[in-house]
Design a protein around this motif. Sequence first.
Motif, PDB file in Angstrom:
ATOM      1  N   PHE A 178       0.805  -1.212   0.000  1.00 43.65           N
ATOM      2  CA  PHE A 178       0.000   0.000   0.000  1.00 43.65           C
ATOM      3  C   PHE A 178       0.845   1.273   0.000  1.00 43.65           C
ATOM      4  O   PHE A 178       0.330   2.365   0.215  1.00 43.65           O
ATOM      5  N   LEU A 179       2.134   1.126  -0.242  1.00 40.19           N
ATOM      6  CA  LEU A 179       3.035   2.274  -0.156  1.00 40.19           C
ATOM      7  C   LEU A 179       2.623   3.403  -1.088  1.00 40.19           C
ATOM      8  O   LEU A 179       2.611   4.575  -0.705  1.00 40.19           O
ATOM      9  N   ASP A 180       2.300   3.063  -2.339  1.00 35.69           N
ATOM     10  CA  ASP A 180       1.964   4.098  -3.320  1.00 35.69           C
ATOM     11  C   ASP A 180       0.516   4.527  -3.240  1.00 35.69           C
ATOM     12  O   ASP A 180       0.086   5.418  -3.969  1.00 35.69           O
ATOM     13  N   VAL A 181      -0.262   3.892  -2.371  1.00 39.21           N
ATOM     14  CA  VAL A 181      -1.694   4.189  -2.263  1.00 39.21           C
ATOM     15  C   VAL A 181      -1.998   4.911  -0.950  1.00 39.21           C
ATOM     16  O   VAL A 181      -2.648   5.960  -0.944  1.00 39.21           O
ATOM     17  N   ASP A 182      -1.535   4.357   0.152  1.00 38.61           N
ATOM     18  CA  ASP A 182      -1.867   4.897   1.471  1.00 38.61           C
ATOM     19  C   ASP A 182      -0.679   4.669   2.411  1.00 38.61           C
ATOM     20  O   ASP A 182      -0.711   3.787   3.265  1.00 38.61           O
ATOM     21  N   PRO A 183       0.387   5.463   2.262  1.00 44.40           N
ATOM     22  CA  PRO A 183       1.584   5.243   3.088  1.00 44.40           C
ATOM     23  C   PRO A 183       1.317   5.486   4.567  1.00 44.40           C
ATOM     24  O   PRO A 183       0.466   6.305   4.933  1.00 44.40           O
ATOM     25  N   GLU A 184       2.051   4.750   5.405  1.00 43.16           N
ATOM     26  CA  GLU A 184       1.875   4.911   6.852  1.00 43.16           C
ATOM     27  C   GLU A 184       2.448   6.237   7.345  1.00 43.16           C
ATOM     28  O   GLU A 184       1.866   6.894   8.204  1.00 43.16           O
ATOM     29  N   HIS A 185       3.612   6.612   6.820  1.00 43.90           N
ATOM     30  CA  HIS A 185       4.327   7.779   7.337  1.00 43.90           C
ATOM     31  C   HIS A 185       4.863   8.615   6.175  1.00 43.90           C
ATOM     32  O   HIS A 185       5.080   8.100   5.072  1.00 43.90           O
ATOM     33  N   ALA A 186       5.113   9.900   6.439  1.00 47.97           N
ATOM     34  CA  ALA A 186       5.697  10.773   5.417  1.00 47.97           C
ATOM     35  C   ALA A 186       6.505  11.873   6.084  1.00 47.97           C
ATOM     36  O   ALA A 186       6.128  12.383   7.148  1.00 47.97           O
ATOM     37  N   ILE A 187       7.634  12.220   5.448  1.00 52.63           N
ATOM     38  CA  ILE A 187       8.461  13.328   5.925  1.00 52.63           C
ATOM     39  C   ILE A 187       8.822  14.217   4.748  1.00 52.63           C
ATOM     40  O   ILE A 187       8.837  13.776   3.595  1.00 52.63           O
ATOM     41  N   ALA A 188       9.108  15.482   5.025  1.00 58.98           N
ATOM     42  CA  ALA A 188       9.542  16.431   4.002  1.00 58.98           C
ATOM     43  C   ALA A 188      11.011  16.741   4.218  1.00 58.98           C
ATOM     44  O   ALA A 188      11.478  16.864   5.360  1.00 58.98           O
ATOM     45  N   LEU A 189      11.732  16.850   3.104  1.00 58.36           N
ATOM     46  CA  LEU A 189      13.181  17.077   3.154  1.00 58.36           C
ATOM     47  C   LEU A 189      13.542  18.300   2.331  1.00 58.36           C
ATOM     48  O   LEU A 189      12.915  18.583   1.309  1.00 58.36           O
ATOM     49  N   ASP A 190      14.587  19.022   2.771  1.00 54.12           N
ATOM     50  CA  ASP A 190      15.077  20.119   1.948  1.00 54.12           C
ATOM     51  C   ASP A 190      16.082  19.587   0.932  1.00 54.12           C
ATOM     52  O   ASP A 190      16.295  18.363   0.834  1.00 54.12           O
ATOM     53  N   ALA A 191      16.696  20.468   0.147  1.00 51.14           N
ATOM     54  CA  ALA A 191      17.586  20.047  -0.937  1.00 51.14           C
ATOM     55  C   ALA A 191      18.825  19.324  -0.436  1.00 51.14           C
ATOM     56  O   ALA A 191      19.487  18.602  -1.198  1.00 51.14           O
ATOM     57  N   ASP A 192      19.160  19.500   0.849  1.00 48.41           N
ATOM     58  CA  ASP A 192      20.325  18.810   1.416  1.00 48.41           C
ATOM     59  C   ASP A 192      19.938  17.538   2.155  1.00 48.41           C
ATOM     60  O   ASP A 192      20.783  16.907   2.803  1.00 48.41           O
ATOM     61  N   GLY A 193      18.657  17.162   2.084  1.00 45.67           N
ATOM     62  CA  GLY A 193      18.222  15.947   2.732  1.00 45.67           C
ATOM     63  C   GLY A 193      17.996  16.103   4.221  1.00 45.67           C
ATOM     64  O   GLY A 193      18.065  15.118   4.971  1.00 45.67           O
ATOM     65  N   ARG A 194      17.679  17.307   4.678  1.00 41.63           N
ATOM     66  CA  ARG A 194      17.405  17.535   6.102  1.00 41.63           C
ATOM     67  C   ARG A 194      15.893  17.617   6.334  1.00 41.63           C
ATOM     68  O   ARG A 194      15.144  18.126   5.501  1.00 41.63           O
ATOM     69  N   LEU A 195      15.476  17.147   7.494  1.00 44.79           N
ATOM     70  CA  LEU A 195      14.055  17.063   7.815  1.00 44.79           C
ATOM     71  C   LEU A 195      13.456  18.449   8.033  1.00 44.79           C
ATOM     72  O   LEU A 195      13.945  19.216   8.863  1.00 44.79           O
TER      73      LEU A 195
END
Length: 633
Positions: free
Chosen positions: A226-243
Amino acid sequence: MAVSNQVRHVTEIEQVLDGQQSQRDATVVNSWIRCVSDYRLDPSQQVPAHIVSPQCLREHRQRNERLIHIARHGLNELFRQVAGHDYVLLLADNEGVTIDYFGDSRFESELRRAGLYLGAEWSEARAGTCGVGSCIVTGEALTIHQGDHFDSAHMPLSCTAAPIYNPDGHLAAVLDISLLRPPGPKISQNLALHLVRQSARHVELANLMHEQRRGWVLCFSRQPAFLDVDPEHAIALDADGRLVGMTHSACRELAALMGCSWRQPRKLLGQPISRFFQTDAEHLARLARNREPAQRMLLATDNSSWYARLQGPDWTPLNQSLSLPSRTRSNNAEPHPAFAELHWGDQRMAALLQQCSRVAKTNLPVLLQGETGTGKERLAQAIHTASGRPGAFVAVNCAAIPESLIEGELFGHAPGAFTGAASKGRAGLIESANGGTLFLDEIGDMPSNLQARLLRVLSEGEVLRVGATSATPLDIRVVSATLHNLESRMASGDFRNDLYHRLAGAEFWLPALREREDLLPLAQVLAQKHAVNAQLSPEVTEFFAQYAWPGNIRELDTTLRFALLLSDDHRLTLAQLPERLLRRVPQGLQRQQSCSIEQAIAECDGNVSAAARKLGVDRSTIYRHLRRKNPTN
């Protein structure tokens, strides 16, 4: 409420305050203590529901305008799911003021008196122990059921609430689903608790995606299905890969990996991705959605396995994305939102939709080719939506209209053109599409004599009704579709070469479902449109991946609808699939299913009902298996 009930309730609260044991949840007991020690509330005094002033409500709604807008679709869907069960939905801000509301208008006055209404304040300090207020204080999803409430005036209610967090990890709102007169014990609200948790998670994900629509979002789940349909978790990253942002469930997982409390989100923000997972910014691009979910494994720093999906402005490594030339970015612009749900990770479909999105903004005629059921009409509708044309989308199935009627249906007729004609004449389907899009489905089946008339319409830009002497000017966009090979039809003389070139300004071939990389995510999406909690068993997903799907998406959708009707818990197994499909189940899967059923029957001493409960299927599933095994019985 009867006085005796109120007295018993006050006595129970006093006993808790005296340190006596209680059968109530610890969450309720702790809230009762806060109500007396921190808020100085009196359990013997019933406090009427507090509705803030219209001006105050406007201010609360204005402060949360974006969240209300984002949450509205999810709340509409949740209310649709519980419609008919007398639930009320409240969206309260982080101060406990109800800023959005869904309820049955028939009970409006009763709901308003109970405080289940727009503008009601449900903070613990004002209302005592309650769903919204206690959720705000604890930060956890919970149910406050009947006598759990501190104020005895609220004892008839059952309130189930879940927190909604901002991407920065701080509480934004609370989603509450309440009943005026709940049936049964507290456990009866477990489904409501599941639904509000799920809806809150979806709102958080939508909020994160909106905030990071031009940035990078990494979704991750324990299982790939279900990853591409209803993922359990999500995070946003900047261009350097920081949260730079996260959903609440992701916050909890990352805090555990880092060994800190999820209640301290500032410790997580700004950390590099390598602090949580065994990767870095340069290698995250391999997690793009155009690969199979099972191929996108990501190891956490504690060696636990996750499946991940990265989406962003392009698929270059993050630390190169900010230096890309602007022309490169524009070439990779995302397609119009109208195309968003037409693919779920298939690379070929993604490229096709990218091209369709560009073509949609022109007047170029479009020809869609592909097998039956591949979604040609849905794509045509998306092209019309993306075009921005103000007129209607008019669909014509050239194979479904009898040849004797098709001329009048397409071109319309003048007054008195033939016996039985309308006295004032009638516009045909072509004319009805003026200013919009004319979709000619199964164009390869159009009779040859009408092909010439259609060619004239397209070349002259006007339509002549049957029996008329003057033509009507047209401004139409033509999208046509066929499952036939038009080149062979032209070679045999059944289709005009000049008409083909008028129709095929842009030509797209839709892949068959069996060729698509996103078959399983698409199946899950279709299943959840029919039942929000639908799940596909591993045996079903394995079968779906091997089956040829001659009817394509239409066959898949019909199969899922049929199977869900036979499933009590919406978890699909092989036994619920139509017989015509089961005859094609690979032998290995048949044996696996047969062994599972027979083992369950044996373990239940031949009790079919018990075996069905054990397997989570309907009894008819067991009986069908037994009939197939012993057809003479």
